[in-house]
Design a protein around this motif. Sequence first.
Motif, PDB file in Angstrom:
ATOM      1  N   LEU A 165       0.828  -1.188   0.000  1.00 13.83           N
ATOM      2  CA  LEU A 165       0.000   0.000   0.000  1.00 13.83           C
ATOM      3  C   LEU A 165       0.873   1.252   0.000  1.00 13.83           C
ATOM      4  O   LEU A 165       0.568   2.246  -0.631  1.00 13.83           O
ATOM      5  N   ASP A 166       2.011   1.164   0.734  1.00 13.93           N
ATOM      6  CA  ASP A 166       2.923   2.305   0.772  1.00 13.93           C
ATOM      7  C   ASP A 166       3.691   2.434  -0.539  1.00 13.93           C
ATOM      8  O   ASP A 166       3.890   3.518  -1.059  1.00 13.93           O
ATOM      9  N   GLU A 167       4.105   1.259  -1.044  1.00 20.52           N
ATOM     10  CA  GLU A 167       4.925   1.249  -2.247  1.00 20.52           C
ATOM     11  C   GLU A 167       4.179   1.685  -3.489  1.00 20.52           C
ATOM     12  O   GLU A 167       4.715   2.376  -4.340  1.00 20.52           O
ATOM     13  N   ALA A 168       2.895   1.232  -3.570  1.00 20.56           N
ATOM     14  CA  ALA A 168       2.144   1.476  -4.787  1.00 20.56           C
ATOM     15  C   ALA A 168       2.084   2.958  -5.085  1.00 20.56           C
ATOM     16  O   ALA A 168       1.857   3.779  -4.199  1.00 20.56           O
ATOM     17  N   GLU A 169       2.325   3.260  -6.358  1.00 22.07           N
ATOM     18  CA  GLU A 169       2.321   4.670  -6.732  1.00 22.07           C
ATOM     19  C   GLU A 169       0.922   5.246  -6.648  1.00 22.07           C
ATOM     20  O   GLU A 169       0.726   6.411  -6.355  1.00 22.07           O
ATOM     21  N   GLU A 170      -0.044   4.385  -6.945  1.00 23.24           N
ATOM     22  CA  GLU A 170      -1.421   4.862  -6.937  1.00 23.24           C
ATOM     23  C   GLU A 170      -2.275   3.949  -6.076  1.00 23.24           C
ATOM     24  O   GLU A 170      -2.001   2.759  -5.979  1.00 23.24           O
ATOM     25  N   THR A 171      -3.313   4.516  -5.493  1.00 26.93           N
ATOM     26  CA  THR A 171      -4.301   3.677  -4.821  1.00 26.93           C
ATOM     27  C   THR A 171      -5.663   3.993  -5.416  1.00 26.93           C
ATOM     28  O   THR A 171      -5.903   5.089  -5.907  1.00 26.93           O
ATOM     29  N   VAL A 172      -6.526   2.987  -5.380  1.00 22.71           N
ATOM     30  CA  VAL A 172      -7.871   3.159  -5.932  1.00 22.71           C
ATOM     31  C   VAL A 172      -8.870   3.031  -4.802  1.00 22.71           C
ATOM     32  O   VAL A 172      -8.700   2.215  -3.896  1.00 22.71           O
ATOM     33  N   GLU A 173      -9.928   3.799  -4.907  1.00 21.48           N
ATOM     34  CA  GLU A 173     -10.989   3.650  -3.933  1.00 21.48           C
ATOM     35  C   GLU A 173     -12.072   2.752  -4.522  1.00 21.48           C
ATOM     36  O   GLU A 173     -12.544   2.975  -5.638  1.00 21.48           O
ATOM     37  N   LEU A 174     -12.438   1.717  -3.768  1.00 25.34           N
ATOM     38  CA  LEU A 174     -13.539   0.849  -4.183  1.00 25.34           C
ATOM     39  C   LEU A 174     -14.740   1.184  -3.313  1.00 25.34           C
ATOM     40  O   LEU A 174     -14.618   1.292  -2.095  1.00 25.34           O
ATOM     41  N   LEU A 193     -20.525  -8.959 -12.069  1.00 24.31           N
ATOM     42  CA  LEU A 193     -20.877  -7.944 -11.082  1.00 24.31           C
ATOM     43  C   LEU A 193     -21.344  -6.684 -11.807  1.00 24.31           C
ATOM     44  O   LEU A 193     -21.137  -6.528 -13.007  1.00 24.31           O
ATOM     45  N   PHE A 194     -21.947  -5.805 -11.052  1.00 29.22           N
ATOM     46  CA  PHE A 194     -22.389  -4.529 -11.609  1.00 29.22           C
ATOM     47  C   PHE A 194     -21.321  -3.501 -11.273  1.00 29.22           C
ATOM     48  O   PHE A 194     -21.285  -2.962 -10.175  1.00 29.22           O
ATOM     49  N   ILE A 195     -20.393  -3.299 -12.209  1.00 28.63           N
ATOM     50  CA  ILE A 195     -19.232  -2.449 -11.959  1.00 28.63           C
ATOM     51  C   ILE A 195     -19.387  -1.130 -12.695  1.00 28.63           C
ATOM     52  O   ILE A 195     -19.547  -1.120 -13.917  1.00 28.63           O
ATOM     53  N   ASN A 196     -19.342  -0.050 -11.960  1.00 27.03           N
ATOM     54  CA  ASN A 196     -19.562   1.284 -12.527  1.00 27.03           C
ATOM     55  C   ASN A 196     -20.778   1.313 -13.451  1.00 27.03           C
ATOM     56  O   ASN A 196     -20.711   1.816 -14.565  1.00 27.03           O
ATOM     57  N   LEU A 250     -11.458   1.584 -16.175  1.00 23.96           N
ATOM     58  CA  LEU A 250     -12.617   2.128 -15.473  1.00 23.96           C
ATOM     59  C   LEU A 250     -12.334   3.518 -14.939  1.00 23.96           C
ATOM     60  O   LEU A 250     -11.187   3.927 -14.769  1.00 23.96           O
ATOM     61  N   GLU A 251     -13.422   4.209 -14.663  1.00 22.80           N
ATOM     62  CA  GLU A 251     -13.299   5.498 -14.009  1.00 22.80           C
ATOM     63  C   GLU A 251     -13.171   5.253 -12.511  1.00 22.80           C
ATOM     64  O   GLU A 251     -13.888   4.423 -11.955  1.00 22.80           O
ATOM     65  N   TRP A 252     -12.262   5.973 -11.863  1.00 16.05           N
ATOM     66  CA  TRP A 252     -12.085   5.796 -10.423  1.00 16.05           C
ATOM     67  C   TRP A 252     -12.805   6.907  -9.673  1.00 16.05           C
ATOM     68  O   TRP A 252     -12.844   8.022 -10.163  1.00 16.05           O
ATOM     69  N   PRO A 253     -13.296   6.703  -8.478  1.00 12.49           N
ATOM     70  CA  PRO A 253     -13.403   5.463  -7.730  1.00 12.49           C
ATOM     71  C   PRO A 253     -14.351   4.459  -8.406  1.00 12.49           C
ATOM     72  O   PRO A 253     -15.212   4.859  -9.175  1.00 12.49           O
ATOM     73  N   ILE A 254     -14.165   3.214  -8.077  1.00  7.61           N
ATOM     74  CA  ILE A 254     -14.929   2.168  -8.732  1.00  7.61           C
ATOM     75  C   ILE A 254     -16.065   1.695  -7.829  1.00  7.61           C
ATOM     76  O   ILE A 254     -15.860   1.392  -6.654  1.00  7.61           O
ATOM     77  N   ARG A 255     -17.259   1.682  -8.425  1.00  4.69           N
ATOM     78  CA  ARG A 255     -18.433   1.279  -7.663  1.00  4.69           C
ATOM     79  C   ARG A 255     -18.797  -0.157  -8.024  1.00  4.69           C
ATOM     80  O   ARG A 255     -19.023  -0.456  -9.203  1.00  4.69           O
ATOM     81  N   ILE A 256     -18.830  -1.023  -7.028  1.00  7.42           N
ATOM     82  CA  ILE A 256     -19.123  -2.429  -7.305  1.00  7.42           C
ATOM     83  C   ILE A 256     -20.397  -2.842  -6.576  1.00  7.42           C
ATOM     84  O   ILE A 256     -20.503  -2.719  -5.359  1.00  7.42           O
ATOM     85  N   GLU A 257     -21.355  -3.330  -7.371  1.00 14.34           N
ATOM     86  CA  GLU A 257     -22.636  -3.748  -6.802  1.00 14.34           C
ATOM     87  C   GLU A 257     -22.975  -5.148  -7.296  1.00 14.34           C
ATOM     88  O   GLU A 257     -22.444  -5.601  -8.303  1.00 14.34           O
TER      89      GLU A 257
END
Lengths: 121, 290, 130
Positions: B45-54, B115-118, B132-139
Amino acid sequence: MAEHYSSFQRGTWRWLFQRLTAVFLVGALGFHFVLLHFVNHAAEISFMGTQARMDQIGYFSLMVVFLVTAAFHGINGVYNALINQGLKGTQRRVVAGVLTLAGVLLVGQGTYVALHMNGFL
Amino acid sequence: MSTQVTEQTETETEEQTEEQSPGERRREKKEQLQREREQEKSDLLDEAEETVELKIFRYDPEVPEKEEPRFDSFEVPFFEGMTVLDALIYARDTYDSSLTFRHSCRQAVCGSDALFINGKQRLGCKTQMVDLEWPIRIEPLPHQEVVKDLVVDMEHFYEQMHAVEPYFDPDELPDGEREEQRQTPENREKVKLSTRCIWCGACMSSCNVAAGDNQYLGPAAINKAYRFAMDEREGTDRKEDRLRIIEQEHGVWRCQTQFSCTEVCPKDIPLTEHIQELKREAVKSNLKFW
Amino acid sequence: MSSSYDRGTVESFGRWQEFSAGMWAWVLHKFTGWILIGYLFTHIAVLSTATQSPEMYTDTLQGLEELVIVRFLEIGLLAVAVFHILNGVRLLMVDLGIGLGSQDKSFYASLVLTAVIALASIPTFLGGVF
């Protein structure tokens, strides 16, 4: 669940006639609009002009067929839309009856008017 | 007295450490590995250049705090080539082991992670995060009842699939006991795309008509029927039977060519095209009786 | 599955922003269809004045045509009819299995064509009312 259905032919014929009437209506509705808005200006319509057109048997029968097909196509379309909403059972039969009656009345009244227009009545 | 007891326990512990059973050693190793992995994860999590919000749909009728459906947010590290399923697995393993979703093969074959993604039905394992567009919505899949979190009740979908008798059933069997039932290459080509179905249920979920009319067979089942009705090895009698099933009131005629199913199918099956062809076949077979 | 969660129909039409071309085509086709069948009933009702007397028929129709609002409604009706016809042709093609791969493009084409025809006919429809 999915295995018991009512008689199968109806869906097939309704689908097919919806398409066949559509083919006719594409031409008829286009013709109707062009004739009564572009060739003859709608604002200048009078009973005289209407009568002159309706006196031609070809035009008269075209208009009657136009009415019948449009009524079928439109009312069947409404019925389909209601089935999409999950209409079924007794409710569905009642709706089918009411719609059929409305269609018959529409065609009946329309034909009655048409016969007045060509001076038959 | 008390000193004695302490001494005794100490001795016992010592003995155990010396004579550690293989099972215990394995467990210890596993625990250590687990710790390392967790450390690695937080490092990730620290190393990753980017983080995504789910933003993930949560619901569980058996847990009081989750009885009211809600969305939970999870921050996951992004890596090249990451799929939505990878992200979900990360979120579950790192933050909340109760996060529930179906998955199995992870390569778009088993069809369990639709799944119902975005706002669109997609396979979690086949959908790249970068697309996908971030943040990603998963339903969970729409128009199916939610059992828990992202898991929906597939029972109705399976019932519709079975209603079209989805198995090869030829009119006549070949004479020889071990003779193959050969298909022409042309005929194989015709049914090829329809055989790709993985029963994921994405199409059924996207279909607006299936949502309103519970009896409608739905795109997947009709495609299944297509696969066998178009198979020339089955013979004309069987085809008639098959057409009779799909031309029922709640069969092909309910399709309104919205193309929703074709657009969401993860296996790119031209579903609408197949349904339309069956409609024409049904009309033709009805005209033949005249 | 005694307790499972049903999210209702909000999830379909509540998501209209996510609709694709085929779905919009369907929605508009149904919508224009409802208007057309509704208009057919009104149309026959208005024309029914012919059964009373020729004068009444002429007066009613010309009286209606004098209203600016009627002229605008007529343009709307033309747009509705043209779209229903063009998209109807598109649907007939789809039924015949022709050009399913470009069904979205043919939908956009029918929208553009409808707009062009409706705009081009404005002078004809509004002629003489102002």
